[in-house]
Design a protein around this motif. Structure first.
Motif, short mmCIF file in Angstrom:
data_model
loop_
_atom_site.label_atom_id
_atom_site.label_comp_id
_atom_site.label_asym_id
_atom_site.label_seq_id
_atom_site.Cartn_x
_atom_site.Cartn_y
_atom_site.Cartn_z
N ASN A 179 -15.22 -18.06 56.16
CA ASN A 179 -16.09 -19.15 56.24
C ASN A 179 -17.42 -18.66 55.53
O ASN A 179 -17.96 -17.51 55.03
N VAL A 180 -17.87 -19.54 54.99
CA VAL A 180 -19.49 -20.16 53.80
C VAL A 180 -20.87 -19.75 54.78
O VAL A 180 -20.87 -20.97 55.14
N GLU A 181 -21.26 -18.56 55.11
CA GLU A 181 -22.61 -17.88 56.11
C GLU A 181 -23.96 -19.00 54.69
O GLU A 181 -23.33 -18.42 53.24
N GLY A 182 -25.02 -20.16 54.72
CA GLY A 182 -26.35 -20.44 54.40
C GLY A 182 -26.19 -22.03 54.19
O GLY A 182 -27.25 -21.76 53.17
N VAL A 183 -24.98 -22.55 54.79
CA VAL A 183 -24.98 -24.01 53.46
C VAL A 183 -25.55 -25.02 55.13
O VAL A 183 -25.09 -25.79 54.44
N GLN A 201 -22.57 -29.36 58.05
CA GLN A 201 -23.14 -29.07 59.54
C GLN A 201 -22.30 -27.45 59.80
O GLN A 201 -21.07 -27.51 59.98
N GLY A 202 -23.19 -27.10 59.81
CA GLY A 202 -22.16 -26.01 60.69
C GLY A 202 -22.12 -24.67 59.38
O GLY A 202 -21.76 -25.03 58.03
N ASP A 203 -21.71 -23.26 59.51
CA ASP A 203 -20.88 -23.27 58.67
C ASP A 203 -19.95 -23.77 57.86
O ASP A 203 -19.36 -24.69 58.23
N LEU A 204 -19.61 -23.17 56.63
CA LEU A 204 -18.49 -23.73 55.87
C LEU A 204 -16.46 -23.27 56.18
O LEU A 204 -16.36 -22.05 55.45
N GLY A 205 -15.72 -23.65 56.37
CA GLY A 205 -14.61 -23.02 56.63
C GLY A 205 -13.79 -24.02 55.51
O GLY A 205 -13.65 -25.53 55.11
N PHE A 206 -12.68 -23.49 55.29
CA PHE A 206 -11.51 -24.24 54.45
C PHE A 206 -10.61 -25.34 55.39
O PHE A 206 -9.39 -24.15 55.85
N PRO A 218 -30.19 -22.11 49.09
CA PRO A 218 -31.12 -20.71 49.03
C PRO A 218 -30.44 -19.64 48.06
O PRO A 218 -29.51 -19.70 47.62
N LYS A 219 -31.43 -18.88 48.29
CA LYS A 219 -31.27 -17.63 47.00
C LYS A 219 -30.02 -16.74 48.00
O LYS A 219 -29.57 -16.11 47.04
N LYS A 220 -29.06 -17.16 49.12
CA LYS A 220 -28.87 -15.84 49.61
C LYS A 220 -27.40 -16.50 50.16
O LYS A 220 -27.79 -17.67 51.10
N LEU A 221 -26.43 -16.76 49.42
CA LEU A 221 -25.48 -16.70 50.83
C LEU A 221 -24.58 -15.86 51.05
O LEU A 221 -23.79 -14.43 49.80
#
Length: 298
Positions: A179-183, A201-206, A218-221
């Protein structure tokens, strides 16, 4: 610390350099000034190189970090100011610089850090259909982390408007498990549903094909990969947008330079200036788009 090793290699039709330090290995192609792979020694790769990559002159390699410039994606999907810069007939996707040989300015070693500098003289009036004068440079710094910086300098006496991206392919154990944090909370454009504006809504899963433009990113993911027990950190500057892409099954099957199951092992998070985040360079102005990659255990 031993001295970094720089070796010239030929991959298909492409001239490349392999750079090895005590802690990492990097493969860079002259075409597109494209980083093809990056791996910290003893760990899985951080950047993904397709098992079926095609190393052919004029064709961007499905790997690493292609450079999209002076526009990203389909030109017709770009703001009018970007479209107006181009005067050719059939604009290729992702701009004009990925399939051209850049000029190697130098490979410099400082301690255990290696810096590779390229420029592309063609952007100073010699890109077909794009009659502008912009000095374009790409710098790659390999140290404890990897930094890639793309700098545009408008040498002309009129403004120039561009969109652009560092189109990074990250290596993952299985995209369905990361998953991707920061979004969380970001607005994004859902390109697979009529380019609707939505909110994350929340972290991004696939769980299917993904192609989203995240706005005010944001500048950090981070990419969290439990199976490989690591978190990949992306730190960007000069960017307010991020494109997150995975082709999934049907789209991957249409790509000749990706294995049918290759989508499972990759995830694109593209550090970008797109949508309403394009760059207008006044005469004499400079803009740098940069990305720094690192990782740590979970």
């Amino acid at each position: 610390m031993s001295t970094p090793k720089v070796e010239s290699e030929q991959h298909g039709e492409l001239n490349c350099w392999r750079i090895t330090t005590d802690s990492a290995e990097l493969l860079v192609a002259q075409q597109g000034a494209q980083v093809l792979s990056y791996q910290r020694l003893g760990e899985p790769p951080l950047l993904w190189l397709s098992e079926q990559a095609i190393f052919k002159q004029g064709k961007s390699v499905r790997a690493g970090v292609p450079v999209c410039w002076p526009w990203f994606g389909q030109l017709s999907r770009n703001p009018q100011a970007v479209q107006a810069m181009y005067q050719g007939a059939e604009p290729p996707a992702h701009g004009l610089v990925r399939g051209r040989d850049w000029q190697l300015l130098g490979i410099a070693e400082t301690g255990d850090t290696v810096r590779v500098d390229f420029n592309l003289p063609d952007t100073q009036g010699d890109l077909p259909g794009w009659p502008h004068n912009v000095e374009l440079k790409l710098s790659i710094v390999l140290g404890e982390q990897l930094t890639i910086a793309l700098t545009s300098y408008n040498l002309h006496n009129v403004p120039v408007t561009i969109s652009q991206a560092l189109h990074s392919y990250f290596a993952v154990s299985d995209v369905r498990e990361v998953n991707v944090e920061g979004v969380d909370g970001l607005h994004y454009i859902e390109t697979l549903a009529d380019w609707e504006s939505r909110a994350q809504q929340g972290d991004l899963g696939f769980a299917g094909e993904t192609d989203r433009i995240y706005l005010q990113a944001p500048k950090k993911l981070s990419i969290v990969d439990p199976a490989w027990n690591r978190r990949i950190h992306l730190s960007s500057s000069g960017s307010r947008s991020a494109v997150i892409w995975n082709p999934w099954t049907d789209r991957a099957a249409q790509l000749t330079d990706m294995a049918n199951d290759g989508w499972q092992r990759m995830l694109c998070i593209e550090t970008a200036n797109v949508w309403d985040d394009v760059v207008t360079l006044a005469p004499g102005a400079t803009h740098t788009l940069s990305l720094t990659l690192g990782s740590e255990p979970l």
